[in-house]
Write an enzyme that holds these catalytic residues in place. Structure first.
Site, mmCIF file in Angstrom:
data_model
loop_
_atom_site.group_PDB
_atom_site.id
_atom_site.type_symbol
_atom_site.label_atom_id
_atom_site.label_comp_id
_atom_site.label_asym_id
_atom_site.label_seq_id
_atom_site.Cartn_x
_atom_site.Cartn_y
_atom_site.Cartn_z
ATOM 1 N N SER A 48 0.824 -1.203 0.000
ATOM 2 C CA SER A 48 0.000 0.000 0.000
ATOM 3 C C SER A 48 0.862 1.258 0.000
ATOM 4 O O SER A 48 1.878 1.323 0.685
ATOM 5 C CB SER A 48 -0.914 0.018 1.231
ATOM 6 N N GLN A 99 1.586 -0.235 -4.926
ATOM 7 C CA GLN A 99 0.523 0.714 -5.265
ATOM 8 C C GLN A 99 1.087 2.128 -5.286
ATOM 9 O O GLN A 99 1.947 2.474 -4.469
ATOM 10 C CB GLN A 99 -0.595 0.629 -4.229
ATOM 11 N N HIS A 112 -12.716 0.436 -5.509
ATOM 12 C CA HIS A 112 -11.998 0.749 -4.272
ATOM 13 C C HIS A 112 -12.762 0.172 -3.071
ATOM 14 O O HIS A 112 -12.847 0.786 -2.000
ATOM 15 C CB HIS A 112 -11.800 2.256 -4.100
ATOM 16 N N GLY A 161 -9.173 -8.140 -0.267
ATOM 17 C CA GLY A 161 -8.967 -6.989 0.595
ATOM 18 C C GLY A 161 -9.438 -7.200 2.017
ATOM 19 O O GLY A 161 -8.700 -7.689 2.869
ATOM 20 N N VAL A 211 -14.633 -9.370 -3.646
ATOM 21 C CA VAL A 211 -14.126 -10.742 -3.630
ATOM 22 C C VAL A 211 -13.991 -11.216 -2.181
ATOM 23 O O VAL A 211 -13.311 -10.586 -1.375
ATOM 24 C CB VAL A 211 -12.763 -10.833 -4.344
ATOM 25 N N SER A 248 -12.587 -5.703 -5.461
ATOM 26 C CA SER A 248 -13.838 -5.226 -4.864
ATOM 27 C C SER A 248 -14.907 -6.316 -4.873
ATOM 28 O O SER A 248 -15.313 -6.796 -5.929
ATOM 29 C CB SER A 248 -14.378 -3.972 -5.560
#
Length: 427
Positions: free
Chosen positions: A131, A153, A323, A377, A357, A355
């Protein structure tokens, strides 16, 4: 990889053998129970940041509802005794079509934060996307991963010099791709955080990639020097004292020195001033392309026309993403947008899905609809909050194990065999 037992069978055997001795999995094996356990464990601020979405959270729900609109149609009497769950991305063979997506400010959830995630990712072979808003510098997480795969990222800061520095650090740290996040050029309207008055970055959390960067540190020093003497401050509250201590801990160096220094506060102010850049356009991608040889993957693409323009701009991959529903309320769900983007792109670059999952079955549906891989996530973050590195590793192994079993139980032995023909619309 292809083998007689498969990751799913091995994961089941591990759980059931431990059960003989009275041991159960450290964290729940299904997302709904996992999320509920995390809700009970995490602080209000941590839960608000991780679980919350934009506005009324319609997009969070849409991301899940999109999966519910598809059903898998299993086939029988096929030899599925040996299965290969691996996929290739940018020259690297991965054990499954899964990556750990970037999640910021993980210190809210667990004290080892990104470092625990990095160790779990390395143990499973599943790539971690570092991140930009990490709680641990990328050099530290990279060192913990050995030669295991990782990506980086990138949030496009208002400082081009800082962007360039982050890119060079990602290259030096062995990152194999850069995920340029386009859906957060401004922070979305997030009521859970707003109602708590809580922005972790304003407290010095989730800014470790910045405070460890030489360009950012110089910018902070320049800001502090330009500010001059601070005017008299009102009598501090307990919350303000805690905030100042948190900022001091975020800045490198002894805590006692940092508490007397203007730099920790200046670091937060500098971050808030340069964090995102809403002015970026397609024309800016050429500048980025010139400054790194790593594959550039654009995250946040939902419209087929944007996908086509991305190809014209020379990018190397796309991530269809809302997101996690945290930026635009009432957005189209990511999985709903996936087929249109895949059709627009064809086979020219890999398309990934982020998104919504939550499970191995979700991964199978997404790959059948054309995703090369999925980004996980919230699920692994909940595992982190419940059991640290062990919790992250279990969540990853559970998702990969379920994917392997679902692949075989639907009559398939390789990811390449999956297509929309495997699915049908529900109802």
């Amino acid at each position: 990889m292809g083998n007689a037992a498969g990751t799913g069978r091995r994961r089941q055997d591990e759980v059931y053998r431990a059960g003989v001795y009275g041991r159960r999995p450290r964290v729940p094996t299904v997302h709904t129970a996992l999320a509920e356990a995390a809700r009970r464990r995490l602080t209000d601020r941590a839960l608000g940041y991780v679980a919350g979405g934009a506005g009324g959270e319609a997009t969070v729900r849409a991301d899940r509802a999109a999966f519910d609109r598809w059903q898998v149609v299993p086939r029988v009497l096929r030899d599925v005794s040996a299965r290969d769950t691996s996929v290739e991305l940018f020259g690297r063979r991965l054990p499954a079509p899964l990556l750990l997506g970037p999640v910021g400010a993980l210190e809210l959830v667990h004290r080892e934060a990104d470092l625990a995630v990095a160790r779990a990712a390395a143990a499973t072979g599943i790539p971690m996307v570092f991140s930009n808003q990490a709680s641990v510098p990328m050099e530290t997480t990279a060192a913990a991963m050995g030669d295991a795969p990782r990506w980086m990222q990138l949030y496009w800061s208002t400082s081009d010099e800082l962007v360039e520095s982050l890119l060079h650090r990602a290259e030096a740290g062995g990152c194999e791709a850069v995920v340029v996040t386009l859906d957060t050029t401004m922070l979305g309207w997030r009521p859970r955080d707003l109602d708590l008055g809580h922005l972790p970055f304003a407290l010095g959390k989730g800014i470790a990639q910045y405070t460890s960067d030489p360009v950012f540190r110089r910018l902070v020093e320049e800001r502090a020097a330009a500010a001059g003497p601070r005017p008299p401050q009102p009598r501090p509250t307990l919350a303000a004292v805690r905030a100042l201590v948190g900022m001091a801990r975020a800045w490198p160096g002894p805590l006692a020195d940092n508490l007397r220094s203007p730099l920790p506060r200046a670091a937060v102010e500098t971050f808030l001033a340069i964090y995102s850049r809403p002015s970026i356009t397609w024309a800016d991608l050429a500048w980025l392309r010139e400054r790194t040889s790593l594959p550039l993957v654009l995250k946040g693409v939902l419209h087929p026309d944007d996908a086509r323009q991305a190809l014209d701009s020379g990018v190397d991959g796309l991530v269809v993403s809302t997101h996690g529903g945290r930026q635009v309320d009432r957005s189209v769900g990511a999985l709903d947008a996936l087929p249109g983007v895949v059709e627009a792109v064809g086979d020219r670059v890999p398309v990934l899905l982020d998104s919504g999952v939550r499970s191995g079955a979700d991964v199978l549906v997404a790959t059948a609809l054309g995703a090369r891989a999925c980004l996980l996530g919230r699920s692994y973050v909940y595992g982190l909050g419940l059991a640290g590195e062990v919790g992250v590793r279990q969540v990853v192994e559970d998702v990969v194990g379920e994917f392997d079993l679902t692949l075989g139980l639907t009559g398939h032995t390789a990811v390449s065999q999956l297509s929309p023909d495997v699915l049908r619309r529900a109802g």
